[in-house]
Motif scaffolding. Sequence first.
Motif, mmCIF file in Angstrom:
data_model
loop_
_atom_site.group_PDB
_atom_site.id
_atom_site.type_symbol
_atom_site.label_atom_id
_atom_site.label_comp_id
_atom_site.label_asym_id
_atom_site.label_seq_id
_atom_site.Cartn_x
_atom_site.Cartn_y
_atom_site.Cartn_z
ATOM 1 N N SER A 179 0.730 -1.204 -0.015
ATOM 2 C CA SER A 179 0.010 0.013 -0.198
ATOM 3 C C SER A 179 0.910 1.325 -0.120
ATOM 4 N N ASN A 204 -4.100 3.930 -0.013
ATOM 5 C CA ASN A 204 -4.682 2.945 -1.138
ATOM 6 C C ASN A 204 -3.775 1.733 -1.265
ATOM 7 N N GLU A 205 -4.520 0.791 -1.583
ATOM 8 C CA GLU A 205 -3.552 -0.501 -1.948
ATOM 9 C C GLU A 205 -3.001 -0.566 -3.176
ATOM 10 N N PRO A 222 -1.809 -1.930 -6.811
ATOM 11 C CA PRO A 222 -2.726 -2.743 -7.805
ATOM 12 C C PRO A 222 -1.745 -3.948 -8.225
ATOM 13 N N TYR A 242 -6.868 -4.777 -7.468
ATOM 14 C CA TYR A 242 -7.216 -3.775 -8.198
ATOM 15 C C TYR A 242 -6.307 -3.474 -9.559
ATOM 16 N N ASN A 271 -7.717 2.797 -6.855
ATOM 17 C CA ASN A 271 -8.707 1.833 -6.140
ATOM 18 C C ASN A 271 -10.118 1.688 -6.443
ATOM 19 N N THR A 309 -12.105 -3.022 -9.687
ATOM 20 C CA THR A 309 -11.608 -4.045 -9.118
ATOM 21 C C THR A 309 -11.825 -5.443 -10.099
#
Length: 689
Positions: A571, A581-582, A584, A616, A621, A624
């Motif tokens: 992240s 945010n994570e 991707p 993601y 994000n 998905t």
Amino acid sequence: MHSSKRKHIVVPLVLYCPLATFANTNPVAADDRLETVLVIGEQIKAALQAEQALTPGNVTVIDSADLYQRNIANLGDMLRYVPGIWTASGSTGDSTFFSSRGSNLDATNYDGNGIKLLQDGLPVTAADGNNHNRIMDPLGARYATIAQGANALTYGASTLGGAIDFTTPTARDTEPQIFLNDGSHGQLQGRVTTGLVAGAFDGLITIESKEWDGFRDHHQQERKGVYANAGWQFDDVVKTRFYFTYLDNDQELPGALTAEQFDENPYQAQPAAVIGHYQYNVETWRAANKTIFDINENSSLSVGFSYEDQTLYHPIVYSPFFSLLINTEQKNAGTSLRYNLHVNDHDLLAGINYGETTVDGGNYSHEAGRRKNMTTHVKNNADSLEIFLVDRWQIAPRWKLIYGVQAVSAGREVKNITVADGTLYNPGADYDSINPRAGVIYQFKSNNEAFANVSRLYEAPTNYELEDDSSPDNKALDAMHGSVIEIGARGKRPLGTHNKLHWEFSIYYAQLQDEILSIDNPTAPGTSLSTNVDDTIHAGIESLLGASFSLDANNNHRIEPLLSVTINEFSFDDDSHYGNNELPAAPGYALKGEILYRNSNGFFAGPTFDIIDERYADFSNTYTVDSYILLGLRTGFTHADWEVFGEVRNLTDKEYVSLFSVRDRAAPNAAILQAGEPRSVYVGMRLQF
């Protein structure tokens, strides 16, 4: 690309079968030869496992003998059960997207950075750290050692993902053999290996051919290769080995789909990929030498050299307004030196890696895959020097202290000239760093140990990332750097008379600064924009658990479960734009396993499974990609000098996304998705002489 003609494989195999037979006309009896091969092979494996036991972190060793019991078409198949490695394929036959501990999670994933690839300890990865066009044949290795993250210090690497070293088979540990593999989507693969051992000399050569129609439209592949090595034992002190590889690989690319197109037919090709005849054609030859001096029983020195020449022809973008065909020649030269010394309770290892890479060619416009006018002249250079020293110190009967340091000095220079107006884009920089590492190993009993380490990570940008730098001037990107802490355990344990258990387990947490991430350039699809990100976190759990349980008193029937678990937490860390945010591309978790029944007569059968979390497709994000579950089945027979297998993948014929492109904020209609393999059936056989 021409349609598949399976005689292209069968004829060479028939022609070379006599060679395999002739290679066994040896004064040594066949049974004695097989026994010698097994002993030498086990000695090599034992040496690799001894190095694993000296590393205070996660390291996995793969024995290629196990790979002939299932379908192995690419690196993703080989690395299937290695925890911490995320692989995905879909766009091409051999090419595999791979990420280790969160490396390479962006739009320039095609450069394959973050993991250092080596062959017999000699560099395969280019000097700037990219693995673009690296076609490592998994069946061309006798063993593979995967050192995660900073655990690759003994290979000279400090990259986020670590290193993979492929150990080449030789005539002293490999029987002459024929391997045939057939199956769905027009896959047909054949390999012939023959060797000679004559006193101090030995030589081995493998000739292989592969054809594949693919499970999507515009998806064909044709590959041919030669792998050879020869060694000479001068005396009890000096031995040398020469290596040669030639690969000619032509592949069609089906392109990426929108969600609407995917729902309509996930196995169709992107229309532009068909009209533009997207391809990925690589011709490579590589020569190397490694000489080992066993100075005395306590010290040894190895010196190696490698050179590789690689040509890429790659139409990849096509529209009425813009087309891109990359046609370059890349040359890699490298040298490596290792000195090992045992002094009392100290096991010292010192090493030097040096590499240079040049890329010459350009970007062109094209018409249906036929090269037209050069738009950009490309002439890039990179060099890298890695020096490291590590001490494995037995400080007490059960305790080892492992500490060391690596020094990196690297140079990057991108020279792109726009042909139309002569504009020069010329970012370049030098990168230097000192990267310490300290760890400890506690041995509970034989083959059981716990470990911990703290290390510094450092990774300079690749030239691909510099070419894609979003900076408006020629200022180069900064190197990624940070620290990682890791704890874990590994071991083997008997459970009663006939049962046994083995495991690998690791937890790591890394804080990184200036991680290089890239997004797809919205104004020029197919190209990317790269930038440094202030702070990111890469953390995770890596676990491999296997067992063998006897079902009867005579040990004729066994159940052997295997489970690989990877849990990822990648992240941003309080980023001004993305917050927390994570990152991707990598799933939150990936579980892969099998449960096999084995009989003492050599028969085996059982189910396989993949349980993959959602991912993601953008840094924002907002897009998905769904999770999925795949079921499969493996079966076969193994014998001392032959084996056969059958494998069914994706039994339920699940439609799922395997690979996708990364965007900043992916629109719902973005063409970024590529399908995974539908229901497929494969069979194979190996015959040893």
